[in-house]
Design a protein around this motif. Sequence first.
Motif, PDB file in Angstrom:
ATOM      1  N   LYS A  22       0.767  -1.129  -0.041  1.00  0.00           N
ATOM      2  CA  LYS A  22      -0.184   0.077  -0.039  1.00  0.00           C
ATOM      3  C   LYS A  22       0.732   1.335  -0.019  1.00  0.00           C
ATOM      4  N   GLU A  23       1.920   1.306   0.665  1.00  0.00           N
ATOM      5  CA  GLU A  23       2.813   2.333   0.719  1.00  0.00           C
ATOM      6  C   GLU A  23       3.230   2.719  -0.691  1.00  0.00           C
ATOM      7  N   HIS A  24       3.564   1.812  -1.192  1.00  0.00           N
ATOM      8  CA  HIS A  24       4.211   2.035  -2.849  1.00  0.00           C
ATOM      9  C   HIS A  24       2.917   2.056  -3.827  1.00  0.00           C
ATOM     10  N   GLU A  25       1.669   2.146  -3.351  1.00  0.00           N
ATOM     11  CA  GLU A  25       0.662   2.252  -4.209  1.00  0.00           C
ATOM     12  C   GLU A  25       0.456   0.845  -5.135  1.00  0.00           C
ATOM     13  N   LEU A  26       0.560   0.007  -4.303  1.00  0.00           N
ATOM     14  CA  LEU A  26       0.458  -1.326  -4.881  1.00  0.00           C
ATOM     15  C   LEU A  26      -0.413  -2.363  -4.127  1.00  0.00           C
ATOM     16  N   ASP A  27      -1.068  -3.407  -4.685  1.00  0.00           N
ATOM     17  CA  ASP A  27      -1.786  -4.359  -4.084  1.00  0.00           C
ATOM     18  C   ASP A  27      -1.459  -5.905  -4.806  1.00  0.00           C
ATOM     19  N   LYS A  29      -2.965  -7.572  -6.800  1.00  0.00           N
ATOM     20  CA  LYS A  29      -3.154  -7.619  -8.320  1.00  0.00           C
ATOM     21  C   LYS A  29      -1.904  -7.431  -9.150  1.00  0.00           C
ATOM     22  N   ASP A  30      -1.236  -6.377  -8.432  1.00  0.00           N
ATOM     23  CA  ASP A  30       0.412  -6.116  -9.157  1.00  0.00           C
ATOM     24  C   ASP A  30       0.982  -7.015  -8.826  1.00  0.00           C
ATOM     25  N   VAL A  31       1.147  -7.837  -7.789  1.00  0.00           N
ATOM     26  CA  VAL A  31       1.884  -8.987  -7.680  1.00  0.00           C
ATOM     27  C   VAL A  31       1.737 -10.086  -8.555  1.00  0.00           C
ATOM     28  N   THR A  32       0.376 -10.275  -8.838  1.00  0.00           N
ATOM     29  CA  THR A  32      -0.119 -11.467  -9.839  1.00  0.00           C
ATOM     30  C   THR A  32       0.296 -11.252 -11.167  1.00  0.00           C
TER      31      THR A  32
END
Length: 268
Positions: A22-27, A29-32
């Motif tokens: 979250k701190e890098h505006e990721l979740d 879904k981005d990992v997937t």
Amino acid sequence: MSVLMFDDIVKRLKADNEDVLKEHELDDKDVTFIKEDEEKSFLYEIVANKQNGIDVDKWDYFARDCHHLGIRNSFDHQCLLKFARVCEVNGRKHICFRDKEADNVYDMFRTRYTLHRQAYQHKITNIIENLTLNSALDEIFEQISSSTADSLKESRDILNKIVRRKLPKFVGEARLTEKNKSKVVDLDHGMKDKNPIEYVYFYSKRKPNEASPIKDYQLSSFLPKRFNEELVRVYYKRTDEKKEEEKKKMEEAEKCFQIWCDSKFGLH
């Protein structure tokens, strides 16, 4: 292996800080997506295409190397781009091409073969690569050449031979038959002995959303039956002898190689 490493990195980061994504505006879904998102599977065919080898990375170095080496590049990537579209094949989305571009696609694979044959695996290129491996890494080339240390004398001599083009003499080359498994140089169209065209999906003008492998009758009859070849190359290591003596030994080496080819492969 790279996916497992990535999973481990994410796991370790989350262990230290649960909100790291979250701190890098990721979740998640981005990992997937980074690992490979099936819904966007076609995106993974743009830069490094494991499906059939058609990707912009090749197009880039084809254009660059053909230009600087003066090698003709008959492949037209701009035309191929105009007829590229995403179609679903067997439940997976792929980048597909118009059927009339099949010959252009083959030209791409042929260009790859030509670059390897005339440049990347050229007989002189192989010599220099082998000599370089025997001396040191490229980034310390200059340091070795300018050094006066006795411990680097052998490496320095090898590098000096490369610069002065005092390379081993090329004796001969033979294309190996399927019966003999000895080999030195592999040349192919990108997929070993397989026809790479068979792994490319094409669509037609009438059915732009349906793609499938190209039919044999849609391809040129001039395409090769084999898509790889194996070469054996022999070199004669130069000595400090007089030119006449070295020339005589070179001729003897060439004669021996011809006899060996005749007896081993029936080739010249």
